[in-house]
Design an enzyme around this catalytic site. Structure first.
Site, PDB file in Angstrom:
ATOM      1  N   TYR A 171       3.931  -5.297   9.499  1.00 51.81           N
ATOM      2  CA  TYR A 171       3.840  -3.832   9.430  1.00 51.81           C
ATOM      3  C   TYR A 171       4.978  -3.212  10.253  1.00 51.81           C
ATOM      4  O   TYR A 171       5.510  -2.154   9.904  1.00 51.81           O
ATOM      5  CB  TYR A 171       2.487  -3.315   9.948  1.00 51.81           C
ATOM      6  CG  TYR A 171       1.274  -3.664   9.092  1.00 51.81           C
ATOM      7  CD1 TYR A 171       1.301  -4.710   8.189  1.00 51.81           C
ATOM      8  CD2 TYR A 171       0.089  -2.949   9.191  1.00 51.81           C
ATOM      9  CE1 TYR A 171       0.185  -5.040   7.413  1.00 51.81           C
ATOM     10  CE2 TYR A 171      -1.032  -3.265   8.419  1.00 51.81           C
ATOM     11  CZ  TYR A 171      -0.973  -4.320   7.539  1.00 51.81           C
ATOM     12  OH  TYR A 171      -2.080  -4.640   6.783  1.00 51.81           O
ATOM     13  N   HIS A 221       0.851  -1.192   0.000  1.00 55.13           N
ATOM     14  CA  HIS A 221       0.000   0.000   0.000  1.00 55.13           C
ATOM     15  C   HIS A 221       0.892   1.251   0.000  1.00 55.13           C
ATOM     16  O   HIS A 221       0.671   2.187   0.764  1.00 55.13           O
ATOM     17  CB  HIS A 221      -0.945   0.000   1.207  1.00 55.13           C
ATOM     18  CG  HIS A 221      -2.025  -1.042   1.114  1.00 55.13           C
ATOM     19  ND1 HIS A 221      -3.332  -0.748   0.811  1.00 55.13           N
ATOM     20  CD2 HIS A 221      -1.982  -2.394   1.263  1.00 55.13           C
ATOM     21  CE1 HIS A 221      -4.059  -1.861   0.799  1.00 55.13           C
ATOM     22  NE2 HIS A 221      -3.254  -2.881   1.065  1.00 55.13           N
TER      23      HIS A 221
HETATM   24  C1  HEM Z   1      -0.582 -11.483   6.146  1.00 56.13           C
HETATM   25  C2  HEM Z   1      -1.296 -10.613   5.483  1.00 56.13           C
HETATM   26  C3  HEM Z   1      -0.864  -9.199   5.179  1.00 56.13           C
HETATM   27  C4  HEM Z   1       0.388  -8.711   4.958  1.00 56.13           C
HETATM   28  C5  HEM Z   1       1.723  -9.478   4.968  1.00 56.13           C
HETATM   29  C6  HEM Z   1       0.266  -7.283   4.742  1.00 56.13           C
HETATM   30  C7  HEM Z   1       1.322  -6.415   4.504  1.00 56.13           C
HETATM   31  C8  HEM Z   1       1.247  -5.048   4.568  1.00 56.13           C
HETATM   32  C9  HEM Z   1       2.360  -4.129   4.702  1.00 56.13           C
HETATM   33  C10 HEM Z   1       3.830  -4.519   4.753  1.00 56.13           C
HETATM   34  C11 HEM Z   1       1.863  -2.862   4.764  1.00 56.13           C
HETATM   35  C12 HEM Z   1       2.650  -1.570   4.976  1.00 56.13           C
HETATM   36  C13 HEM Z   1       2.612  -1.195   6.463  1.00 56.13           C
HETATM   37  C14 HEM Z   1       3.354   0.062   6.836  1.00 56.13           C
HETATM   38  O1  HEM Z   1       4.533   0.258   6.442  1.00 56.13           O
HETATM   39  O2  HEM Z   1       2.794   0.882   7.618  1.00 56.13           O
HETATM   40  C15 HEM Z   1       0.434  -2.977   4.650  1.00 56.13           C
HETATM   41  C16 HEM Z   1      -0.439  -1.926   4.643  1.00 56.13           C
HETATM   42  C17 HEM Z   1      -1.797  -2.069   4.512  1.00 56.13           C
HETATM   43  N1  HEM Z   1      -2.531  -3.239   4.574  1.00 56.13           N
HETATM   44 FE1  HEM Z   1      -1.804  -5.071   4.713  1.00 56.13          FE
HETATM   45  N2  HEM Z   1      -1.066  -6.943   4.808  1.00 56.13           N
HETATM   46  C18 HEM Z   1      -1.783  -8.087   5.073  1.00 56.13           C
HETATM   47  C19 HEM Z   1      -3.139  -8.196   5.237  1.00 56.13           C
HETATM   48  C20 HEM Z   1      -4.022  -7.167   5.099  1.00 56.13           C
HETATM   49  C21 HEM Z   1      -5.455  -7.246   5.265  1.00 56.13           C
HETATM   50  C22 HEM Z   1      -6.219  -8.511   5.688  1.00 56.13           C
HETATM   51  C23 HEM Z   1      -5.941  -6.010   5.012  1.00 56.13           C
HETATM   52  C24 HEM Z   1      -7.364  -5.530   5.033  1.00 56.13           C
HETATM   53  C25 HEM Z   1      -8.256  -5.850   5.872  1.00 56.13           C
HETATM   54  C26 HEM Z   1      -4.820  -5.144   4.724  1.00 56.13           C
HETATM   55  C27 HEM Z   1      -4.916  -3.800   4.434  1.00 56.13           C
HETATM   56  C28 HEM Z   1      -3.853  -2.931   4.409  1.00 56.13           C
HETATM   57  C29 HEM Z   1      -3.986  -1.513   4.224  1.00 56.13           C
HETATM   58  C30 HEM Z   1      -5.269  -0.724   3.994  1.00 56.13           C
HETATM   59  C31 HEM Z   1      -2.694  -0.970   4.305  1.00 56.13           C
HETATM   60  C32 HEM Z   1      -2.295   0.487   4.192  1.00 56.13           C
HETATM   61  C33 HEM Z   1      -2.293   1.100   5.548  1.00 56.13           C
HETATM   62  C34 HEM Z   1      -1.666   2.457   5.454  1.00 56.13           C
HETATM   63  O3  HEM Z   1      -2.216   3.306   4.756  1.00 56.13           O
HETATM   64  O4  HEM Z   1      -0.608   2.648   6.070  1.00 56.13           O
HETATM   65  N3  HEM Z   1      -3.675  -5.867   4.790  1.00 56.13           N
HETATM   66  N4  HEM Z   1       0.079  -4.315   4.530  1.00 56.13           N
END
Ligand code: HEM
Ligand code: HEM
Ligand code: HEM
Lengths: 350, 201
Positions: free
Chosen positions: A323, A59
């Protein structure tokens, strides 16, 4: 000092040191490569062009927003969380594209996200990252790692193998093909997807999931019409909406019925489950992804107020761990001045 | 005699017993011994919990993090008590026949251990503060941030927390080796001053 003592004592000391070092290495996961470490997810997320310096590892492209959450008080029936008591609490949010590529195209990225950080009375926080998909593509973090690895693989059959082993993936494919596209972050419904445990004032536990329902009506657009808008229109579209007034979403908690599974976010709960409207999210201003207040926020879904907790869904813990690694690396790059603000320059970060 | 009562250690053992060899070395006060062993368990646990919790994305990582924060703060409270007790009660002097360099090493390493026991929890607290995360102790109770939300501070403290943790583990290995060397090889009462009992002859 008898020689025997030295030999025996030395042997005991050596054995104690060996045990301590081995136990430490085991605890740290250095003895085998098969632990489900957060670093493996980050490695698998790396886009072909590399991560942007200082950018999120997923993201990556997005925009900051600020506003409030106004609780009606209705959700106190399921959770005693302080920020469900009637009141208006400050919120920092971020809209994003569901891609690790900081230069992902707005018109071609299927998944859109919304993260929020609400600060309740007494400073308690609730952070959550939500997407416009109604369910997760796969059932477990292990399967998600396989999916990420297959997506980055040069082997054209890799995805097929994951799909064969994880039939739940089909539903996501169906959604990606058939779900209507919109041309605005404001017209999307964002879903928490994971199940959490809400505890009410009497101490009863309720499994809940939540969704944010937009006040704006969704205007369906064709993929071709989207493409015509170019790769970067969502920020500007949001800005122009905010310029003419605040944007609203209703936050709705859905309660599981007995027998609904709560550990698998790839399975949506059947329609007709009881819901409670917790309140309204109001966004009043937008800011740049890099200069705005959301940049340094980790929307870790396990930052929960007392009255909400993780349950048997393994994703929140996995996400928290991943995260954190993403946050540690991107803030270290920000701090070292390597950050470029991300769009296509200074790529290749780990 | 004067050697045994150095460091302001107000002898609880009659000098005559020491001189007759019935007690090899004055022990640490019981409260010091309880604090030492309780903290040894807590600190080793913290090191294992720390490397364990960052090594895995499984649900157990959350439980480990939830223990890591309050246990670390408990260590900070205990070390303050421990240093206050030490200031009042002193420490038994090391055996007269221990080479000066070794004594210096022992003193220095003990101060480094105290430095780590104090700095690690404060750095952890500061790191979580600088990340803008709530410093949660347990359900609903959180400590105030001690630093502003800042990438630069977070990056420095994150490195420091890891590096000092590994140095602390190495220092503990050295410390345990030295303690066992006193217990099993030199048999000079240094180990028993902390562990109780008497050295084997
Ligand atoms: C094991 C499963 C998942 C992994 C490995 C993953 C991985 C990541 C990573 C690495 C980030 C960046 C975090 C940061 O630097 O602050 C991220 C952001 C995000 N993830 Fe996931 N994610 C997973 C599951 C999910 C799920 C289930 C959702 C939704 C319900 C989701 C929604 C989001 C959103 C909306 C962001 C952006 C948040 C922001 O604006 O900082 N992710 N994810
Ligand atoms: C005696 C006290 C402490 C010890 C010995 C200790 C030890 C450790 C160790 C060994 C790690 C893993 C480092 C790595 O391998 O990356 C760690 C990580 C961590 N510690 Fe501590 N810690 C202490 C106190 C605290 C306190 C009081 C807090 C917070 C209130 C804290 C917060 C953290 C956090 C958030 C991490 C994860 C950092 C990351 O994301 O990589 N620690 N600690
Ligand atoms: C795991 C963490 C440990 C820490 C942080 C620690 C720390 C310390 C410190 C700071 C002192 C100096 C006391 C003072 O002069 O005020 C000390 C003394 C001592 N420790 Fe530990 N210790 C640990 C574990 C152990 C273990 C596992 C052993 C035994 C195998 C041990 C045996 C001793 C002994 C015998 C002394 C007395 C030394 C003397 O008479 O000066 N310690 N420890």
């Amino acid at each position: 000092m008898a020689a025997g003592n030295v030999v025996r004592g030395g042997a005991v000391i050596g054995a104690v040191l060996a045990v301590l070092v081995a136990a430490f290495a085991w605890a740290g996961g250095w003895l085998s490569g098969d632990r489900l470490s957060p670093e493996r997810f980050i490695t698998a997320l790396k886009p072909p062009g590399g991560f942007g310096y200082g950018d999120r590892r997923n993201h990556a492209k997005g925009v900051c927003v600020t506003g409030t959450f106004t609780a009606d008080g209705a959700a106190t029936a399921v959770s005693h969380a302080s920020l469900f008591r009637p009141g208006t609490y400050p919120l920092i949010g971020r809209f994003s594209l569901g891609s690790a590529d900081p230069a992902a195209s707005d018109s071609a990225t299927r998944v859109r996200g919304f993260g929020f950080d609400i600060t309740g009375p007494g400073g308690e926080e609730w952070r959550s990252a939500n997407i416009d998909v109604p369910f997760f593509p796969v059932a477990t973090p292990d399967a998600f790692l396989q999916l990420l690895q297959a997506s980055g693989s040069k082997d054209p059959g890799a995805i097929g193998q994951v799909a064969a082993a994880h039939p739940e993936l089909k539903a996501f494919g169906g959604w990606a093909k058939s779900a209507p596209w919109t041309a605005s972050f404001a017209e999307e419904q964002y879903n928490g997807i994971d199940a959490f445990v809400a505890t009410d004032a009497a101490g009863s536990r309720h499994f809940v999931r939540w969704s944010l329902l937009p006040a704006a009506t969704a205007q369906q657009v064709t993929p071709d019409a989207l493409k015509a808008k170019g790769p970067d229109f969502l920020d500007r579209e949001l800005e122009s909406r905010l310029a003419s007034g605040p944007l609203h979403w209703r936050m709705v908690l859905t309660e599981a019925a007995p027998g609904d599974q709560t550990a698998d976010p790839s399975q949506a709960w059947p329609a007709g489950r009881p819901t409670v409207a917790a309140g309204t999210i109001t966004l009043t201003a937008g800011q740049d992804n890099v200069a705005g207040p959301c940049r340094d926020v980790n929307f870790d879904p396990t930052i929960l107020p007392s009255g909400l907790a993780t349950g048997d869904d393994p994703f929140p813990a996995a996400r928290s761990a991943v995260y954190a690694v993403s946050y540690n690396r991107r803030t270290a790059q920000e701090a070292s001045g390597q950050a470029t603000g991300g769009h296509d320059t200074g790529r290749n970060a780990q | 005699m004067s050697d045994f009562t150095r460091n302001g250690f107000n002898g609880r053992v009659q000098p005559s017993l020491l001189e007759r060899g019935e007690v090899v070395r004055e022990p640490f006060a019981p409260v010091q011994r309880v604090l030492h062993w309780a903290m040894a368990v807590c600190i080793l646990a913290m090191l294992f919990i720390g490397v364990g919790m960052v090594s895995t994305a499984r649900p157990i990582s959350l439980g480990l993090v939830d223990v890591h924060r309050p246990l670390g703060i408990l260590i900070l409270l205990l070390v303050v008590v421990r240093l206050a007790v030490r200031a009042r009660r002193g420490t038994p002097a090391l055996p007269r026949d221990l080479p000066a360099g070794v004594k210096l090493g022992a003193t220095l390493s003990h101060w480094l251990l105290y430095a780590a026991m104090i700095s690690m929890p404060i750095i952890g607290w500061g790191m979580v503060s600088a990340a803008g995360l709530p410093v949660v102790m347990w359900g609903g109770f959180q400590l105030p941030p001690i630093l502003p939300h800042s990438d630069a501070l977070h990056a420095v403290l994150w490195d420091a927390h890891r590096i000092i943790a590994y140095l602390l583990f190495a220092l503990i290995l050295l410390h345990v080796s030295a303690a066992l060397m006193h217990a099993l090889i030199r048999r000079d009462g240094v180990f028993e001053a902390m562990a109780g009992g008497r050295p084997p002859v």
